[in-house]
Design an enzyme around this catalytic site. Structure first.
Site, short mmCIF file in Angstrom:
data_model
loop_
_atom_site.label_atom_id
_atom_site.label_comp_id
_atom_site.label_asym_id
_atom_site.label_seq_id
_atom_site.Cartn_x
_atom_site.Cartn_y
_atom_site.Cartn_z
N THR A 196 12.52 57.71 95.46
CA THR A 196 12.03 59.07 95.24
C THR A 196 11.86 59.81 96.54
O THR A 196 10.78 60.21 96.90
CB THR A 196 10.73 59.05 94.45
OG1 THR A 196 9.87 58.11 95.06
CG2 THR A 196 10.98 58.65 93.03
N GLU A 282 1.55 63.65 100.10
CA GLU A 282 0.90 64.94 99.91
C GLU A 282 -0.61 64.82 100.02
O GLU A 282 -1.25 64.09 99.25
CB GLU A 282 1.31 65.52 98.56
CG GLU A 282 2.76 65.97 98.56
CD GLU A 282 3.28 66.40 97.20
OE1 GLU A 282 4.27 67.15 97.17
OE2 GLU A 282 2.70 65.99 96.18
N THR A 409 4.08 77.78 92.49
CA THR A 409 3.62 79.09 92.91
C THR A 409 3.28 79.11 94.39
O THR A 409 2.98 80.15 94.92
CB THR A 409 2.38 79.50 92.11
OG1 THR A 409 1.37 78.49 92.24
CG2 THR A 409 2.72 79.67 90.65
#
Length: 409
Positions: A196, A282, A409
């Site tokens: 990944t 992250e 977003t």
């Protein structure tokens, strides 16, 4: 029987995909992202042997399908085009047509055989690819061997990453200097099998595609497949290696006296890139390394190591700097193998927390210091055999939720 010759593997932290002879790269901004570089390319002077490993997700993205088609035609590749900002995954027939168009446009731009061109994408799933931006961006790519161009490529393939990831090694085979360089991206959706993230490796070694594939598969199992950030497997990701033979060594194969040197060099590049991906998870603040020893089988050791670094409770305990070894016990206990609790010993750094089924008295202050390190080391001896393995992950922080709660977003 051929004499085995050992080579000294020298790591080059500044190494990159342009370090080996005959490779060029570049990265530009084409508009798929607001301001960041988002289109990159690697080009070899000559067709190169190629090998790749791919995500095991049932939803393989269109670029992977197109690249696998190119790889099937003799596994010689001369260029790979990569974009960020759009995964071109789950985009139906039009997505596949767009991936083919990317391959064709890249081949035409650099005067290459289309079937010796690969493509790769990363970014948001399910969004149509803006092919007008791709068509405008490809002519802007001016591949070169400079460090500046290498950094541009490494930047163009990133998504939520906080830093570029590159490394390289150098060693001798048959008296010729061999170089292997690599770049990677990956920060979230990291739980490879395979894999990944995106990883691109280059080498000037001479080796046939079938043996390159053999070596890549072997080192992938102990590097990229041993990292996890969030337990999620992506739709797009792969590791692709190109070897163009310009170093001038005798072609490598399992019977070559320095075959293991090549695998060691390839493995070192893959390991360093894998660790960089795990460290850059992250929102992460720490790299977690789990080493399992004393396992009955290699599969058991690998699985147990990934269970530890993949446990949300272990990850949050590391973030909170809480030496709660019960979290490690919990992860090991449901690894899917029969583990005898009375034989298990656990360490945090060099601090023994649990010894052969019994809690160990330890200094909480010393444990806290171990957990404050940028790399947190966890070791466990299962006391059942001789197999061992290592896995890498990261802590789980509030920022991970923030990043993924607003990814689109």
């Amino acid at each position: 029987m051929q004499e085995v010759v050992e080579a000294s593997i020298k790591t080059d932290q500044n190494g990159s995909v342009v370090s080996p002879k005959g490779f060029k790269a570049d990265g530009v901004h084409c508009g798929l992202r607001y301001t960041k570089l988002d289109l990159g390319v690697i080009v070899s002077e000559v067709p190169a042997s190629a090998a790749a490993v791919y995500t095991q997700s049932c939803f393989q993205a269109a670029p992977l399908k197109v690249t696998q088609e190119s790889m099937a035609g003799g596994s010689r590749i001369q260029a790979v085009l990569i974009n960020s900002g759009n995964a071109n995954a789950c985009t139906g027939k039009q997505g596949l047509a767009n991936a083919y168009s990317m391959r064709r446009l890249c081949a035409e731009a650099f005067g290459l055989d289309e079937m010796q061109t690969a493509v790769s994408s990363t970014g948001v799933i399910g969004e149509p690819m803006n092919m007008e931006k791709i068509m405008e961006g490809i002519p802007l790519l001016k591949p070169d061997r400079s460090e500046e161009h290498a950094r541009a490529f490494e930047t163009a393939i990133l998504t939520t990453d906080t830093c570029i990831k590159h490394t390289g090694v150098a060693f001798e085979i048959d008296g010729q200097e061999i170089r292997i360089g690599g770049a990677a991206k990956g920060s979230g959706m990291i739980h490879p099998n395979m894999g990944t993230m995106l990883g691109f490796l280059t080498s000037d070694a001479a080796i046939e595609p079938e043996y390159l594939q053999m070596a890549l598969k072997e080192v992938t199992d102990t590097t990229f497949n041993q990292i996890t950030v969030d337990g999620e497997t992506s739709t797009n990701d792969m590791v692709l290696v190109m070897a163009n033979g310009l170093a001038g060594n005798e072609p490598l194969h399992p019977g070559h006296p320095q075959w293991n040197d090549f695998k060691e060099g390839l493995g070192e590049v893959c390991k360093q890139l894998a660790m960089m991906i795990a460290r850059d998870g992250e929102g992460a603040t720490k790299l977690i390394e789990a080493k399992i020893s004393g396992a009955a089988t290699l599969e058991e050791a690998r699985t147990a190591a990934k269970k530890v670094v993949g446990s949300s409770l272990v990850k949050t305990a590391v973030y909170g700097e809480d030496a709660n070894w019960g979290r490690i016990i919990g992860a090991l206990g449901h690894s899917g193998f029969s583990i005898c609790a009375e034989k298990v010993t656990i360490w945090l750094g060099d601090l023994c927390l649990f010894s052969r089924g019994e809690p160990n008295t330890f200094s909480e202050e010393e444990a806290a210091r171990c957990l404050q390190e940028s790399t947190v080391m966890i070791r466990a001896d299962l006391g059942s055999g001789d197999a061992e393995a290592v896995a890498w992950g990261c802590d789980l922080t509030y920022d991970y939720v923030k990043i993924n709660a607003s990814y689109r977003t």
